[in-house]
Write an enzyme that holds these catalytic residues in place. Structure first.
Site, PDB file in Angstrom:
ATOM      1  N   SER A 189     -13.337  -3.595   1.549  1.00  9.71           N
ATOM      2  CA  SER A 189     -14.269  -2.857   0.683  1.00  9.71           C
ATOM      3  C   SER A 189     -15.722  -3.082   1.098  1.00  9.71           C
ATOM      4  O   SER A 189     -16.589  -3.325   0.239  1.00  9.71           O
ATOM      5  CB  SER A 189     -14.067  -3.238  -0.791  1.00  9.71           C
ATOM      6  OG  SER A 189     -12.780  -2.860  -1.227  1.00  9.71           O
ATOM      7  N   PRO A 190     -16.040  -2.985   2.390  1.00  8.68           N
ATOM      8  CA  PRO A 190     -17.418  -3.243   2.827  1.00  8.68           C
ATOM      9  C   PRO A 190     -18.403  -2.162   2.416  1.00  8.68           C
ATOM     10  O   PRO A 190     -19.614  -2.378   2.499  1.00  8.68           O
ATOM     11  CB  PRO A 190     -17.285  -3.328   4.343  1.00  8.68           C
ATOM     12  CG  PRO A 190     -16.125  -2.446   4.667  1.00  8.68           C
ATOM     13  CD  PRO A 190     -15.165  -2.656   3.526  1.00  8.68           C
ATOM     14  N   TYR A 214       0.847  -1.192   0.000  1.00  7.99           N
ATOM     15  CA  TYR A 214       0.000   0.000   0.000  1.00  7.99           C
ATOM     16  C   TYR A 214       0.883   1.242   0.000  1.00  7.99           C
ATOM     17  O   TYR A 214       1.528   1.583   0.997  1.00  7.99           O
ATOM     18  CB  TYR A 214      -0.910   0.024   1.231  1.00  7.99           C
ATOM     19  CG  TYR A 214      -1.927  -1.090   1.295  1.00  7.99           C
ATOM     20  CD1 TYR A 214      -2.250  -1.857   0.181  1.00  7.99           C
ATOM     21  CD2 TYR A 214      -2.582  -1.378   2.485  1.00  7.99           C
ATOM     22  CE1 TYR A 214      -3.183  -2.875   0.246  1.00  7.99           C
ATOM     23  CE2 TYR A 214      -3.524  -2.395   2.567  1.00  7.99           C
ATOM     24  CZ  TYR A 214      -3.819  -3.142   1.441  1.00  7.99           C
ATOM     25  OH  TYR A 214      -4.743  -4.145   1.520  1.00  7.99           O
ATOM     26  N   GLY A 253     -18.142  -0.894  -0.690  1.00  9.82           N
ATOM     27  CA  GLY A 253     -18.137  -0.964  -2.144  1.00  9.82           C
ATOM     28  C   GLY A 253     -17.288   0.060  -2.852  1.00  9.82           C
ATOM     29  O   GLY A 253     -17.690   0.565  -3.910  1.00  9.82           O
ATOM     30  N   ARG A 254     -16.114   0.388  -2.309  1.00 11.03           N
ATOM     31  CA  ARG A 254     -15.229   1.382  -2.922  1.00 11.03           C
ATOM     32  C   ARG A 254     -15.982   2.691  -3.155  1.00 11.03           C
ATOM     33  O   ARG A 254     -15.801   3.346  -4.176  1.00 11.03           O
ATOM     34  CB  ARG A 254     -14.618   0.841  -4.221  1.00 11.03           C
ATOM     35  CG  ARG A 254     -13.936  -0.521  -4.060  1.00 11.03           C
ATOM     36  CD  ARG A 254     -13.277  -0.975  -5.349  1.00 11.03           C
ATOM     37  NE  ARG A 254     -12.927  -2.376  -5.307  1.00 11.03           N
ATOM     38  CZ  ARG A 254     -11.824  -2.891  -4.735  1.00 11.03           C
ATOM     39  NH1 ARG A 254     -10.977  -2.086  -4.150  1.00 11.03           N
ATOM     40  NH2 ARG A 254     -11.588  -4.180  -4.752  1.00 11.03           N
ATOM     41  N   HIS A 301      -0.709 -12.232   1.064  1.00 13.53           N
ATOM     42  CA  HIS A 301      -1.623 -11.290   0.407  1.00 13.53           C
ATOM     43  C   HIS A 301      -2.337 -11.931  -0.781  1.00 13.53           C
ATOM     44  O   HIS A 301      -3.506 -11.609  -1.060  1.00 13.53           O
ATOM     45  CB  HIS A 301      -0.835 -10.058  -0.048  1.00 13.53           C
ATOM     46  CG  HIS A 301      -1.675  -8.851  -0.246  1.00 13.53           C
ATOM     47  ND1 HIS A 301      -1.155  -7.587  -0.241  1.00 13.53           N
ATOM     48  CD2 HIS A 301      -2.993  -8.683  -0.466  1.00 13.53           C
ATOM     49  CE1 HIS A 301      -2.125  -6.694  -0.438  1.00 13.53           C
ATOM     50  NE2 HIS A 301      -3.242  -7.345  -0.590  1.00 13.53           N
TER      51      HIS A 301
END
Length: 330
Positions: free
Chosen positions: A203-204, A54, A206-207, A124
């Protein structure tokens, strides 16, 4: 704050997805990231989930400087990081779970984080030509060395989890899971529950689609990931925004932000689900916390499912080149 268990450690049900501490979805700075971490500490959010890739280590460095500036903070947070994604000489993505590589990458992460261990270390992505038992053994030896407290995998199939867990207990599996990505319900969420493994949902929201302020079209078109992602390309993006209008109306009717209701839904799918949304602002973070503290009734869950039934979302969750590494299992 509700809690969950990861590898024998009690953590907050809501965590921080620290990809947002890099510029992946938009420009940010260390001060803003530290402000989110400060607020998390105030409200009892203890799980921080990052990765060596990241921002090419930037996310870990930001967490490390926050830990250094806050005496005692390391003892109150549960830190997870990941390794296993590399690049070849041409810049193509390569998955590498070799023992020497994984340990070297964890050592580098520990230096950036300024700690002698992480609480959870994931592969990952799983290297397809290595047996998962072998990779679990590699990670397990890092537990024996004291460099991590528990092991995990990201984006693996239920069958892979079972094989890995036969070699070493798997504390967590990280997978995209939200109202618009329901694939984990095809065996993964069930297998995690059976094996005592946490399902860490990234991503809960949804981005941004499952929020009151989805990323605008102009920013999508300049973002290397979103600009080619099928859910954000036209016409799918317009269809998705229209499909979500009734859900936003339901959230408002319930006195919640859209993001809060999305978080509440995810945490009600199992007491082994940990949600790790990312954010660059304290204001949005407070919405996420409100969702984690919201109790939904069976009637609430049924209303949500009626508005957003399985399969409502337009477009695959990844473009073809973004599918390098994640396992499909349906």
């Amino acid at each position: 704050m509700k809690t969950r268990m990861i590898g024998g450690a009690e953590v907050s049900a809501l965590g921080i997805g620290a990809m947002s501490f890099s510029d992946f979805y938009g420009e940010t700075c260390e001060a803003d990231s530290h402000a989110v971490l400060d607020r998390a500490r105030e409200v009892g959010v203890t799980h921080i989930d990052t990765s060596n890739i990241y921002g090419a280590g930037r996310s870990e460095t930001v967490i490390g400087t926050w830990l250094a500036a806050n005496s005692g903070a390391r003892d109150t947070v549960h830190i997870a990081t990941k390794a296993g994604i590399s690049s070849d000489a041409h810049g193509n993505r390569v998955i590498d779970n070799a023992p020497d590589y994984m340990e070297a990458q964890l050592d580098a992460s520990l230096r950036r984080l300024g700690t002698d261990h992480v609480d959870l270390f994931y592969a990952h992505r799983h290297q397809a030509d290595l047996p998962p038992e072998e990779v679990a053994g590699t990670l397990g030896r890092l537990v024996e060395k004291g460099k991590c407290r528990a092991i995990g995998f990201s984006e693996i199939a239920p069958s892979t989890l079972r094989r890995a867990a036969s070699e070493h207990p798997v504390g967590a599996v990280q997978s995209e899971y939200s109202l618009q990505t329901r694939a984990p319900e095809l065996g993964l969420i069930q297998t995690c529950a059976e094996l005592g493994t946490a399902l860490v949902a990234f991503s809960p929201v949804g981005r941004s689609l499952l929020t009151d302020s989805p990323i605008p079209r102009a920013r999508i078109e300049t973002n290397p990931f979103l600009s080619v992602n099928p859910r954000f390309t036209l016409p799918n993006h317009d269809f998705n925004l229209a499909a979500l209008a009734p859900f936003r109306a339901l959230a408002a009717q319930m006195g919640l932000s859209t993001a809060a209701l999305a978080i509440a839904w995810g945490l009600h799918k199992g007491d082994h689900v940990v949600s790790i949304p990312g954010t660059r602002s304290v204001g949005h973070f407070d919405e996420l916390v409100a969702g984690a503290n919201t109790d939904l009734t069976p009637q609430d869950m049924a209303r949500i499912e009626q508005i957003l039934p399985v399969g409502w979302c337009h477009g695959d969750r990844y473009a073809s080149n973004q599918w390098v590494g994640p396992q499909n299992y349906c």
